[in-house]
Design a protein around this motif. Structure first.
Motif, mmCIF file in Angstrom:
data_model
loop_
_atom_site.group_PDB
_atom_site.id
_atom_site.type_symbol
_atom_site.label_atom_id
_atom_site.label_comp_id
_atom_site.label_asym_id
_atom_site.label_seq_id
_atom_site.Cartn_x
_atom_site.Cartn_y
_atom_site.Cartn_z
ATOM 1 N N PRO A 42 43.234 54.653 42.595
ATOM 2 C CA PRO A 42 41.935 54.501 42.461
ATOM 3 C C PRO A 42 40.769 55.004 43.879
ATOM 4 C CG PRO A 42 42.650 52.655 43.077
ATOM 5 C CD PRO A 42 44.131 53.379 42.167
ATOM 6 N N VAL A 43 40.050 55.100 43.227
ATOM 7 C CA VAL A 43 39.170 55.707 44.702
ATOM 8 C C VAL A 43 38.290 54.526 45.090
ATOM 9 C CG1 VAL A 43 37.295 57.055 45.476
ATOM 10 C CG2 VAL A 43 39.523 58.111 44.243
ATOM 11 N N ARG A 44 38.444 54.170 46.307
ATOM 12 C CA ARG A 44 36.961 52.910 46.818
ATOM 13 C C ARG A 44 35.831 53.343 47.583
ATOM 14 N NH1 ARG A 44 39.736 48.985 43.971
ATOM 15 N NH2 ARG A 44 41.955 48.890 43.786
ATOM 16 N N THR A 45 35.283 53.776 47.523
ATOM 17 C CA THR A 45 33.800 53.800 47.794
ATOM 18 C C THR A 45 32.311 53.177 47.545
ATOM 19 O OG1 THR A 45 33.932 56.072 46.417
ATOM 20 C CG2 THR A 45 34.673 56.529 48.147
ATOM 21 N N ALA A 46 31.798 54.026 48.014
ATOM 22 C CA ALA A 46 30.245 52.809 48.160
ATOM 23 C C ALA A 46 29.110 54.205 47.496
ATOM 24 C CB ALA A 46 29.407 52.562 49.375
ATOM 25 N N HIS A 47 29.470 54.802 47.349
ATOM 26 C CA HIS A 47 29.153 55.735 46.387
ATOM 27 C C HIS A 47 29.354 57.059 45.928
ATOM 28 C CE1 HIS A 47 25.716 54.572 49.318
ATOM 29 N NE2 HIS A 47 27.083 54.917 50.268
#
Length: 417
Positions: A42-47
């Motif tokens: 999973p990629v955990r980014t704000a954007h």
């Protein structure tokens, strides 16, 4: 975790978005339709960077067997267009999603043993690197490489190196006819031996798979489901008279029990491609790019077991499955598996605690990829086969070359990659 979305509709806007992320030190999750968001870590980014606005077929030359399209073009649109000219993507990709997502994930189906992978059919790419620079690689003919073969590097990179803007792929005539030979009641080892015999024959086999007892009964194809045990499948494709002649000859050689017609063949090989008997491979697309990635337990019918894809030497497939079951003890009874690519691809459904046993059984002779699991599991278990130190160092150098600040899909493949 994603809270905001950037949706460029031109190459210039994509460059601006990546350069903004660089200047603000804000990593981006790359998305198309979200269909394959559950593959990889999973990629955990704000954007999020939504590439679905970069859509449309730019050029299609049926006579030259080449198609160029924007990365966000839906695969349904491409499939329909090719179908009008009786052509297809020969590597048998799964349905849904976008062209960019398909190539980024390097997905291929049962015909890979005959036609090659997505990488082999990717002729050219254009995109924006993690440096905020536009570039192109490859071209629109098969023999176009005079330097680094960037299209093949990008295929299977899971969006960690480049945000695609357009891709050029090779297309081929779709087979006029399809038939599948069936053999009933073989155990796994005997079935792999038959598949090897079929693949070594002169009859141009394009699919070779085995459904053990219990899994065949889940097929939607009546002849397979009612076989009463294991079913071994061998596919032949091509012009009608050629298929008929090859089926007759190979049926005699293999002593096959039945033959599926074209409609039944297409149905059963779609099932095999999608691992339908084990709950399916690809989750439905997220309702919006901001929605959480699909939860495996939700779309797989509540099955807490994890779906793995093992690539091993074909003759080793049954022994690898047996070793996994043995290592898990009583929990090994829950392991289910079937074989594709002549035994070289094992689709395996196993309990959550099986990762160590799977890695040990595969060892150095192949690799194991976790295909379906919840975000929490994918964040803690090594999704892709761990790389030896020299290969990991090379992987990190490649990542640094294209994305030195790590802003594109950070951690999708490995931590920091």
């Amino acid at each position: 975790m994603t809270t905001t979305i950037l949706k460029p509709e031109t190459d210039a806007q994509l460059v601006d978005a990546v350069r903004w992320a660089l200047s603000a030190d804000e990593p981006l999750e790359l998305l198309g339709q979200g269909t394959r968001r559950g593959l990889g870590r999973p990629v955990r980014t704000a954007h999020a960077l939504d590439l679905s606005g970069l859509s449309g077929v730019l050029a299609y030359e049926p006579e030259e067997l080449v198609l160029t399209a924007r990365a966000g073009t839906p695969m349904a649109e491409i499939t329909a267009l090719l179908g009008e000219r009786a052509q297809h993507l020969a590597f048998e990709p799964p349905d849904g999603g976008t062209l960019g997502g398909l190539i980024a994930c390097g997905l291929a189906g049962p015909r890979r043993i005959a036609a090659g992978s997505a990488r082999d059919h990717t002729l050219g790419i254009a995109g924006v690197s993690g440096r905020g620079e536009r570039y192109k690689g490859g071209g629109k003919v098969v023999k176009n490489v005079t330097g680094y073969d960037l299209p093949k590097l990008m295929a299977g990179s899971f969006g960690t190196l480049t945000a695609f803007t357009e891709l050029t792929v090779k297309v081929l005539p779709a087979p006029e006819d399809t038939a599948t030979l069936l053999l009933f009641g073989l155990d796994d080892a005997a079935a792999v031996g038959v598949l090897d015999q079929a693949l070594r024959s002169p009859y141009d086999v394009s699919g070779a798979a085995h459904l053990p007892d219990g899994l065949a009964a889940r097929s939607v194809v009546p002849t397979v489901a009612r076989a009463g045990g294991a079913v071994t499948l061998v596919r032949l494709e091509g012009f009608g008279p050629s298929v008929a002649a090859r089926v007759a000859a190979l049926r005699a050689d293999l002593r096959a029990d039945a033959v599926l017609d074209a409609a039944e063949s297409r149905a059963v090989w779609r099932e095999l491609r999608d691992a339908a008997c084990l709950g399916g491979v690809t989750a439905p697309p997220s309702p919006t790019p901001l929605s959480p990635a699909p939860d495996a337990e939700g779309w797989a019918g509540g099955n807490a077991n994890k779906l793995w894809k093992l690539s091993v030497p074909p003759a080793s497939g049954p022994s690898v499955v047996s070793a996994i079951r043995h290592a898990l003890g009583p929990a090994g009874a829950a392991v289910e598996a079937f074989y594709d690519w002549g035994g070289g691809l094992v689709w395996l459904l196993a309990p959550p605690e099986s990762a160590t046993a799977i890695r040990r059984a595969v060892g150095t002779q192949g690799h194991a990829t976790l295909i379906r699991a919840s975000q929490e599991v994918r964040a803690t278990v090594e999704v892709f086969q761990p790389l030896p130190d020299p290969l990991m160092a090379l992987t990190r150098r490649v990542k640094s070359s294209f994305d030195p600040m790590g802003i594109l899909n950070p951690g999708r493949l490995y931590p920091g990659v």
